[in-house]
Design a protein around this motif. Structure first.
Motif, short mmCIF file in Angstrom:
data_model
loop_
_atom_site.label_atom_id
_atom_site.label_comp_id
_atom_site.label_asym_id
_atom_site.label_seq_id
_atom_site.Cartn_x
_atom_site.Cartn_y
_atom_site.Cartn_z
N LEU A 67 56.65 52.54 -51.90
CA LEU A 67 56.84 53.70 -51.11
C LEU A 67 55.59 54.67 -51.43
CD1 LEU A 67 60.43 54.64 -50.91
CD2 LEU A 67 59.30 53.62 -49.16
N THR A 68 54.36 54.25 -51.01
CA THR A 68 53.28 54.66 -51.54
C THR A 68 52.44 55.35 -50.26
OG1 THR A 68 52.06 52.87 -51.84
CG2 THR A 68 52.97 53.87 -53.88
N GLY A 69 51.36 55.93 -50.55
CA GLY A 69 50.29 56.50 -49.59
C GLY A 69 49.29 57.78 -50.25
N PRO A 70 48.52 58.09 -49.50
CA PRO A 70 47.68 59.03 -50.10
C PRO A 70 48.31 60.37 -50.27
CG PRO A 70 47.02 58.66 -47.93
CD PRO A 70 47.90 57.79 -48.29
N PRO A 71 48.28 61.07 -51.53
CA PRO A 71 48.79 62.25 -51.71
C PRO A 71 48.16 63.17 -51.11
CG PRO A 71 48.51 61.14 -53.99
CD PRO A 71 47.50 60.33 -52.86
N ARG A 72 48.62 64.49 -50.49
CA ARG A 72 47.88 65.70 -49.81
C ARG A 72 48.23 66.92 -50.74
NH1 ARG A 72 51.71 63.65 -46.38
NH2 ARG A 72 52.63 65.50 -46.14
N ALA A 82 53.47 63.94 -52.07
CA ALA A 82 53.20 62.58 -52.22
C ALA A 82 54.59 61.68 -52.02
CB ALA A 82 52.78 62.34 -53.66
N PRO A 83 54.13 60.53 -51.64
CA PRO A 83 55.28 59.50 -51.58
C PRO A 83 55.97 59.37 -53.06
CG PRO A 83 53.52 58.83 -50.59
CD PRO A 83 53.05 59.87 -51.12
N ALA A 84 57.19 59.14 -52.86
CA ALA A 84 58.01 59.07 -54.09
C ALA A 84 57.69 57.89 -55.03
CB ALA A 84 59.68 59.05 -53.87
N GLY A 85 57.13 56.93 -54.45
CA GLY A 85 56.71 55.64 -55.24
C GLY A 85 55.28 56.07 -55.95
N THR A 86 54.70 56.91 -55.49
CA THR A 86 53.51 57.25 -56.37
C THR A 86 53.64 57.16 -57.98
OG1 THR A 86 52.79 58.62 -54.41
CG2 THR A 86 51.34 58.85 -56.41
N ALA A 93 44.68 60.83 -61.41
CA ALA A 93 43.48 60.57 -60.93
C ALA A 93 43.24 61.26 -59.92
CB ALA A 93 43.60 58.99 -60.82
N HIS A 94 44.14 61.40 -58.91
CA HIS A 94 43.94 62.07 -57.39
C HIS A 94 43.59 63.48 -57.52
CE1 HIS A 94 44.30 62.75 -53.06
NE2 HIS A 94 44.90 63.81 -53.54
#
Length: 452
Positions: A67-72, A82-86, A93-94
């Motif tokens: 459950l990921t994707g680019p944080p905003r 951010a998605p909870a799987g981050t 790093a982001h």
């Protein structure tokens, strides 16, 4: 559906089998929950709870790491979504590239955002900034009935929000998080170090100076005896400014260099970590630490997550695994802290990792662990003779002192003791029953401690 898979916590004790699915979207997670059978379901992140908190014997486990994707990042509001799987490592790093940092990070970056909130993790700055739940502005929670609820500390179902913060994944599946962040100038810390000679000097120095630093932690030698009992290495820090860095580092002050971790051996013999080996390490580490050093620039990763430099370090405890034990007792109950330190030393219990911190303001989460006071976290080989009785005796002293154990670390406590340590458990249960009346969400921890 996949075949049943053996799962353990990071301590590698008490494995149980569950069917594991890996949803990539909130919709897939909802579909998976709808398929939960009589043994229930549970969300799991990167598996860094030490005991059985992310296991569900015979049930369905949702591995949420996809459950990921680019944080905003929204710099105007000072928050990231951010998605909870981050993982916190990825989030760091982001954010660092943009001059920001998470408000709280525990001792490893290999924790998902959802898992961090479910355990209401704390870091070296709890005495100043509380735990991560204090910085969550909202989260999206998928209930067992397929509802996606946005809740926060000041909007939506606030009772459900606080039941989820520290709720060990038993109120729903967190799918996304909106989190406050802090601005930083560099990817380094400005660190002060002091070597202490005994427990009294350790406690006195921490009490006198902790409020001068945002981050503070003390490694304690739990095998030292006599006049050296409780000796330690105290490190305290602030985020480094550009002007704090040596000239070569000022060219790219926000460059994050986590490095490539070494790998622990895939197999370690039983009793590799014993009184002799750990005692030798502790003595060498204590003597190698500077007696007094000020203003050292350290990379963020080395300061916050030193063990992440070794992949699979938990294997060093051998095939039987290890037990992590963490408690907090109120200020004024230093006698209980001393009892534990002296008891471990007398028993010759080989704790390779032992850290002492001072805690500050709690969050309102009924099952959140941190409270103002002293917290000591340590690990011990699971096969250490007499370990069960030793820790049970510590439990009794911690409870009598008004303290509690950390559920994210626990793998062996008695249900009665935990219920007494968490007097708000009945209130938490009411919220949980409201959102999950069919009892879909369950874990081995919840069954063992009769939380439901």
């Amino acid at each position: 559906m996949s075949r049943p898979t053996l799962l353990t916590g990071w301590g590698r004790t008490a494995p149980t089998a569950a069917t594991v699915v890996r949803p990539r979207t909130a919709e897939q997670a909802a579909e998976a929950l709808a398929q939960a059978g009589p043994r229930g379901a549970l969300a799991r992140g990167l598996g860094r709870s030490y005991g059985d908190a992310a296991q569900a014997a015979g049930g369905l486990v949702l591995d949420c790491t996809e459950l990921t994707g680019p944080p905003r990042l929204d710099p105007d509001l000072g928050e990231v979504t951010a998605p909870a799987g981050t993982s916190l490592r990825r989030l760091m790093a982001h954010l660092l590239r943009r001059g920001y940092f998470p408000p709280v990070t525990p001792g490893t970056g290999h924790v998902t955002l959802g898992g961090a909130i479910a355990a209401d993790v704390h870091g070296k700055n709890h005495h100043v900034d509380s735990s991560i739940g204090a910085h969550v502005r909202s989260l999206t929670l998928l209930t067992p009935r397929g509802e996606a609820l946005e809740v926060g500390p000041d909007h939506g179902d606030t009772e459900l929000f606080w039941a989820t913060v520290g709720g060990m994944g038993l109120t729903g599946v967190i799918t996304s998080v909106r989190l406050a962040v802090i601005p930083v100038e560099t990817a380094h810390m400005r660190v002060d170090t002091d070597r202490t000679g005994d427990l009294d000097s350790t406690l006195e120095l921490m009490e006198r100076t902790d409020q001068d630093y945002r981050y503070t932690v003390c490694w304690v030698d739990l095998l030292a005896r006599g006049a050296a009992t409780g000796r330690g290495v105290l490190t305290r820090a602030h985020h480094a400014r550009v002007t704090d860095l040596p000239a070569p580092l000022r060219r790219e002050p926000l460059r994050y260099r986590p490095g490539t971790p070494l790998s622990a051996p895939p197999w370690a013999p039983p009793r590799l970590l014993n009184r002799a080996t750990v005692g030798a390490f502790n003595t060498a580490y204590h003597h190698a630490a500077p007696e007094r050093r000020r203003g050292q620039a350290q990379p963020l990763g080395g300061f916050f997550h030193p063990l992440d430099k070794v992949r699979g370090w938990n294997r060093m405890y051998g095939p039987h695994g290890f037990v992590q034990y963490q408690f907090v007792v109120p200020f004024g109950e230093e006698a209980t802290l001393r009892h534990v330190v002296e008891g471990l030393s007398k028993a010759g219990a080989p704790s390779f990792l032992a850290v002492l911190k001072r805690m500050g303001a709690p969050t309102p989460g009924p099952l959140s662990f941190p409270r103002p006071g002293w917290t000591l976290a340590l690990d011990l080989p699971a096969e250490f003779p007499g370990l069960a009785g030793l820790l049970r005796g510590f439990d009794e002293r911690v409870l009598a002192a008004g303290g509690r154990l950390y559920l994210a670390k626990d793998s062996r406590a008695d249900a009665e003791a935990v219920h007494a340590m968490y007097p708000d458990l009945p209130a938490w249960r009411k919220v949980r029953e409201r959102v999950d009346p069919d009892g879909v969400l369950v874990s081995d921890l919840a069954r063992r401690l009769r939380l439901l």
